[in-house]
Write a protein that holds these residues in place. Structure first.
Motif, PDB file in Angstrom:
ATOM      1  N   GLU A  47     -23.563 -24.598  10.983  1.00  0.00           N
ATOM      2  CA  GLU A  47     -23.590 -26.054  11.190  1.00  0.00           C
ATOM      3  C   GLU A  47     -23.484 -26.502  12.649  1.00  0.00           C
ATOM      4  O   GLU A  47     -23.248 -27.667  12.933  1.00  0.00           O
ATOM      5  N   PRO A  62     -19.576 -39.691  13.237  1.00  0.00           N
ATOM      6  CA  PRO A  62     -18.557 -38.985  12.437  1.00  0.00           C
ATOM      7  C   PRO A  62     -18.918 -38.860  10.960  1.00  0.00           C
ATOM      8  O   PRO A  62     -18.363 -38.009  10.258  1.00  0.00           O
ATOM      9  N   CYS A  65     -20.839 -35.573  11.492  1.00  0.00           N
ATOM     10  CA  CYS A  65     -20.362 -34.611  12.498  1.00  0.00           C
ATOM     11  C   CYS A  65     -18.897 -34.316  12.234  1.00  0.00           C
ATOM     12  O   CYS A  65     -18.061 -35.225  12.266  1.00  0.00           O
ATOM     13  N   ARG A  66     -18.565 -33.050  11.982  1.00  0.00           N
ATOM     14  CA  ARG A  66     -17.173 -32.698  11.691  1.00  0.00           C
ATOM     15  C   ARG A  66     -16.349 -32.557  12.957  1.00  0.00           C
ATOM     16  O   ARG A  66     -15.143 -32.799  12.956  1.00  0.00           O
ATOM     17  N   GLN A  67     -16.992 -32.106  14.050  1.00  0.00           N
ATOM     18  CA  GLN A  67     -16.197 -31.749  15.226  1.00  0.00           C
ATOM     19  C   GLN A  67     -17.088 -31.727  16.472  1.00  0.00           C
ATOM     20  O   GLN A  67     -18.229 -31.272  16.399  1.00  0.00           O
ATOM     21  N   ASP A  94     -21.615 -31.646   9.241  1.00  0.00           N
ATOM     22  CA  ASP A  94     -21.342 -31.452   7.820  1.00  0.00           C
ATOM     23  C   ASP A  94     -22.726 -31.458   7.176  1.00  0.00           C
ATOM     24  O   ASP A  94     -23.318 -32.508   6.942  1.00  0.00           O
ATOM     25  N   LYS A 206     -14.102 -26.636  12.741  1.00  0.00           N
ATOM     26  CA  LYS A 206     -14.464 -27.767  11.860  1.00  0.00           C
ATOM     27  C   LYS A 206     -13.307 -28.745  11.729  1.00  0.00           C
ATOM     28  O   LYS A 206     -13.098 -29.331  10.684  1.00  0.00           O
ATOM     29  N   GLY A 207     -12.508 -28.855  12.792  1.00  0.00           N
ATOM     30  CA  GLY A 207     -11.337 -29.721  12.736  1.00  0.00           C
ATOM     31  C   GLY A 207     -10.082 -28.875  12.864  1.00  0.00           C
ATOM     32  O   GLY A 207     -10.153 -27.639  12.975  1.00  0.00           O
TER      33      GLY A 207
END
Ligand SMILES: Cc1cc2nc3c(=O)[nH]c(=O)nc-3n(C[C@H](O)[C@H](O)[C@H](O)COP(=O)(O)OP(=O)(O)OC[C@H]3O[C@@H](n4cnc5c(N)ncnc54)[C@H](O)[C@@H]3O)c2cc1C
Length: 385
Positions: A47, A62, A65-67, A94, A206-207
């Motif tokens: 991703e 957002p 987009c995860r990060q 994502d 991813k966060g």
């Protein structure tokens, strides 16, 4: 008999849906068929995408987009880290949300989409192509766009040579790990013959505490040890306390591109055309780019009433100008980089770390790496200048 559609796109990934959007926006009657029930599921991807490449299609948001990623670490076989600068921002998408959004945009432009529609074969007739399905009537179209991913069969049905040598097929395995001590803004690539022979291991954040951790190995190395076994070893070493909340197995054709991606009434886009970057395996942006060009050229062919190979050839030519020629050079660089012995990579990491951080750009690092392989320097010079 009149064709049911001008263009039939087999495969509802980013490449197929962007091709469908571009063609429908240009006035063509387009149908996308996707074998899975939900567009974007299952995700078979780490991703990651650069913000620069994403912006050609969508502003980062957002919602999908995860990060955001701002730090890049290359890790030598002995664990020594090199922080690379000058790359620009990246994002971890994502893809469940992203792919669905690309499909929704195709539908808004006028394309029809059917899921749970598994194409099983195709042949030409005098008006174009006839595509058969599992449990569904045939569909006729003037042009078939094969966007059916790495395991593509659409091209083969109509005579295109799409096989990938095992050497060029990166066999990939990935876990979504939770509860891991990662830096959320940091992207990592780990190299080494014991880690990922003929490829690399990635850590895409991813966060907070969550990451896509996976690897790709060249198919020639997967005979005795599978990609998943290599991944298990690294995860046990790097993140012994991680919770595995997702698992993906897949392949990426890193051949640098097919010789022929169009023929009478047929075009291939995305992974089906081996259009992922052969050095990194990244294929989201390249698939979107190819899809956009192919959709536009296909709609133009429909308007002229000529769907022959020569009318569709401008897609291949434009692809080569934009990325295809570059990918052939990346391929040669990949062949050099992934064959450098571990000891040499360890030495290089030490040498590069002596360069001040602001001067440690990817191009300069590659130049040092490839100085060990003089034959590839010319290709590198062409990319850099
Ligand atoms: C483990 C892994 C990690 C990756 N990580 C990254 C990354 O971080 N960044 C990046 O840019 N790229 C990455 N890639 C590559 C990226 O996922 C692909 O290049 C990208 O998805 C290609 O898009 P596509 O539309 O060509 O194909 P796909 O996204 O594969 O879409 C093809 C679609 O066609 C459908 N289909 C197949 N056959 C049929 C049929 N007979 N009938 C109907 N539908 C059919 C499939 O179900 C699928 O939905 C990764 C790949 C793997 C395997």
């Amino acid at each position: 008999m009149r064709a049911d559609y001008d263009i039939l796109v087999v495969g509802g990934g980013p490449a197929g849906c962007e091709a469908a959007r571009a063609a429908a926006a240009d006035g063509a009657r387009v149908l996308v068929v996707e074998k899975d029930p939900d567009i974007g599921v299952p995700v078979r991807c780490a991703e990651g995408i650069s913000v620069r490449a994403l912006r050609e299609f969508y502003e980062p948001n957002p919602v999908f987009c995860r990060q955001t990623v701002t730090e890049y670490h290359l890790v030598a076989p002995n664990g020594v880290r090199v922080e690379v600068t000058g790359i620009g921002e990246g994002v971890i998408l994502d893809r469940k949300v992203f792919d669905r959004m690309v499909a929704e945009d195709a539908a808004r432009a006028g394309a029809q989409i059917i899921t749970n529609a598994n194409a099983t074969g195709a042949h030409r007739d005098k008006d174009g192509v006839v595509v058969s399905f599992e449990g569904m009537p045939d569909v006729k179209a003037k042009i078939l766009i094969g966007a059916d991913g790495t395991e593509s069969r659409a091209g083969r049905w109509l005579g295109l040579k799409t096989a990938c040598r095992p050497h060029d097929m990166e066999t990939a395995a990935q876990y979504v790990l939770a509860g891991v001590p990662i830096v959320p803004t940091r992207f990592e690539m780990h190299f080494g013959t014991q880690i990922a022979p003929g490829g690399y291991l990635w850590v895409f954040p991813k966060g907070e505490g969550v990451a896509n951790v996976g690897l790709g190995i060249s198919g020639q190395h997967s005979k005795h040890t599978t990609a998943l076994e290599y991944l298990d070893r690294s995860v046990a070493r790097l993140y012994p306390n991680a919770a595995i909340v997702g698992r993906i197995l897949g392949g990426i054709s890193c051949s640098g591109g097919l010789k022929q991606i169009v023929d009478d009434n047929v075009m291939l886009v995305g992974d089906a055309a081996h259009q992922a970057n052969p050095l990194t395996g990244g294929g989201i942006a390249t698939g979107l780019k190819a899809g956009r060009i192919a959709g536009r050229i296909a709609a133009h062919a429909i308007r002229t009433g000529d769907c022959s190979k020569s009318r569709l050839m401008p897609y291949h030519e434009e692809w080569d100008d934009r990325l295809g020629n570059l990918h052939r050079r990346f391929y040669r660089i990949k062949e050099a980089v992934f064959n450098i012995p571990d000891e040499t990579l360890n030495d290089l990491a030490e040498v590069v770390n002596k360069v001040p951080k602001e001067g440690r750009t990817m191009n300069k690092i590659l130049a040092r790496v490839l100085a060990k392989k003089p034959g590839v320097l010319l290709d590198l010079a062409r990319i850099m200048f």
